[in-house]
Design an enzyme around this catalytic site. Structure first.
Site, short mmCIF file in Angstrom:
data_model
loop_
_atom_site.label_atom_id
_atom_site.label_comp_id
_atom_site.label_asym_id
_atom_site.label_seq_id
_atom_site.Cartn_x
_atom_site.Cartn_y
_atom_site.Cartn_z
N ARG A 160 0.88 -1.18 0.00
CA ARG A 160 0.00 0.00 0.00
C ARG A 160 0.90 1.21 0.00
NH1 ARG A 160 -5.41 1.32 3.41
NH2 ARG A 160 -6.14 -0.02 1.74
N ASP A 201 -17.16 7.26 -2.10
CA ASP A 201 -15.94 7.12 -1.30
C ASP A 201 -15.66 8.50 -0.70
OD1 ASP A 201 -13.48 6.31 -0.23
OD2 ASP A 201 -12.39 6.49 -2.13
N ARG A 261 -13.81 -8.43 1.07
CA ARG A 261 -12.40 -8.11 0.84
C ARG A 261 -11.54 -9.35 1.05
NH1 ARG A 261 -10.15 -3.15 0.95
NH2 ARG A 261 -8.42 -4.42 0.24
N CYS A 278 -16.45 1.73 0.01
CA CYS A 278 -15.28 0.90 0.33
C CYS A 278 -14.92 0.95 1.80
CB CYS A 278 -14.10 1.35 -0.53
SG CYS A 278 -13.68 3.09 -0.29
N HIS A 287 -7.12 0.95 -6.61
CA HIS A 287 -7.40 0.09 -5.46
C HIS A 287 -8.09 -1.18 -6.00
CE1 HIS A 287 -7.76 -1.16 -1.46
NE2 HIS A 287 -8.65 -0.31 -0.98
N GLN A 301 -10.04 -3.82 -3.83
CA GLN A 301 -11.34 -3.29 -3.41
C GLN A 301 -12.37 -3.52 -4.53
OE1 GLN A 301 -12.27 -1.66 -0.36
NE2 GLN A 301 -14.25 -2.09 -1.26
N1 CP Z 1 -11.35 -0.16 2.00
C1 CP Z 1 -10.10 -0.22 2.48
O1 CP Z 1 -9.12 -0.38 1.76
O2 CP Z 1 -10.04 -0.10 3.84
P1 CP Z 1 -8.69 0.07 4.68
O3 CP Z 1 -8.10 1.39 4.30
O4 CP Z 1 -9.14 0.02 6.11
O5 CP Z 1 -7.77 -1.05 4.32
N1 NVA Z 2 -9.81 6.81 -1.61
C1 NVA Z 2 -9.48 6.36 -0.26
C2 NVA Z 2 -9.77 4.91 -0.14
C3 NVA Z 2 -9.50 4.32 1.22
C4 NVA Z 2 -9.76 2.85 1.27
C5 NVA Z 2 -8.01 6.67 0.02
O1 NVA Z 2 -7.18 6.50 -0.88
O2 NVA Z 2 -7.71 7.08 1.13
#
Ligand code: CP
Ligand code: NVA
Length: 304
Positions: free
Chosen positions: A95, A213, A281, A253, A122, A125
């Site tokens: 990540r 989101d 997930r 999400c 993502h 997701q």
């Molecule tokens: N939706 C998602 O990726 O959640 P987290 O940021 O908690 O992993």
């Molecule tokens: N768009 C958000 C998604 C979190 C799961 C971010 O990148 O923070």
């Protein structure tokens, strides 16, 4: 070597195969005795936990790595971290802030790299999202989804996945936060039927699913005030859900910024499927990993 940095690293048939793997009740133990490194530059609840459980369910051993531990491009270069972790692990998930970081990891071509969220995508997701819609709506061919808000990482991956499964994709958000042109070309190339609406009410009319989101993603905190202003009028609330119709489900999400992009009534309401999505997930991650291991073996890319 097959990696998974964005949904269209797979073709539409392969995404459908992954979703079948995700629904298997018996889990292949194809990570037996293997490790998976999970590097996080940003916080996570769902991604970390679903990935760790998915690796465990396939017989493997996940190792969570905090941002300061390997210090990508600080303590050691991204390339050297990738080479090092490949000595112990048969897959790496990351990540990251910059999408180019996962691209650099994949370029090393040592082990499959899985994008656990970047500024651009993502994809795990999105797999969970389409899995949820399949469970709730059945075959997705000809179904429709409207995404309200920021044309961000979540939307980009979601649009490709939905389009691959034959869904009509609609978007409504402030003009300056719409998907960049290069991404629209990408959607067109992927054969995604995509339409933008200036009015959120028009955009949701009669759709099967409404998705939103956060307005301010991780790493954009300094833009919060300006974003709040820009996204006024793009909140998913009961009034907007009424425009969608009573059969429409709501997806997010998570984490949700309740009271900003969505209200409590919608997240906790009858149309909401957000907790099913969260559980999915794990199933989607397991399906992807199991499929990817098999695919790499089939293509002769096996990593010992
Ligand atoms: N939706 C998602 O990726 O959640 P987290 O940021 O908690 O992993
Ligand atoms: N768009 C958000 C998604 C979190 C799961 C971010 O990148 O923070």
């Amino acid at each position: 070597m097959r990696h998974f940095l964005e949904v269209d690293d797979l073709d539409a048939t392969e995404v459908a195969e992954v979703l079948k793997f995700a629904s298997m009740k018996e889990f292949p133990k194809n990570l037996d005795g293997k490790g998976m490194a999970l590097i996080f530059e940003k916080p996570s609840a769902r991604t970390r936990n679903s990935m760790e459980m998915a690796v465990f369910q396939l017989g493997g051993h996940p190792i969570y790595i905090k941002p300061e531990e390997v210090g990508l491009d600080e303590r050691e270069s991204v390339e050297d971290v990738t080479k090092t972790l490949s000595c112990f692990h048969s897959m790496i998930g990351a990540r990251v802030f910059k999408h180019s970081t996962v691209e650099r990891m994949a370029r090393e071509n040592r082990v499959p790299i899985i994008n656990l969220l970047s500024d651009e995508a993502h994809p795990l997701q999105a797999l969970a999202d389409v899995l949820t819609m399949q469970q709730e709506l059945g075959d997705l061919e000809g179904r429709s989804i409207t995404y309200i808000g920021d044309g961000n990482n979540v939307f980009r991956s979601l649009a490709i996945a939905c389009g691959f499964l034959g869904m009509e994709v609609r978007f409504s958000g402030p003009p300056e936060y719409q998907l960049p042109y290069k991404d629209r070309d990408r959607l067109e190339f992927a054969g995604v039927s995509f339409e933008e609406y200036s009015s959120p009410e028009e955009a949701v009319k009669g759709v099967d699913a409404v998705y939103t989101d956060v307005w301010t993603s991780m790493g954009q905190e300094q833009e919060k005030t300006q974003r709040h202003k820009a996204f006024e009028g793009f909140q998913v609330n009961e009034k907007l859900m009424n425009h969608a119709g009573e059969k429409s489900i709501f997806l997010h999400c998570l984490p949700a910024h309740r009271g900003e992009e969505v209200t409590d009534e919608v997240v906790d309401g009858l149309a909401s499927r957000v907790w099913i999505q969260a559980e999915n997930r794990m199933h989607a991650a397991r399906g992807l990993l199991a499929w990817l291991v098999e695919k790499n073996i089939e293509e002769g890319n096996k990593h010992e």
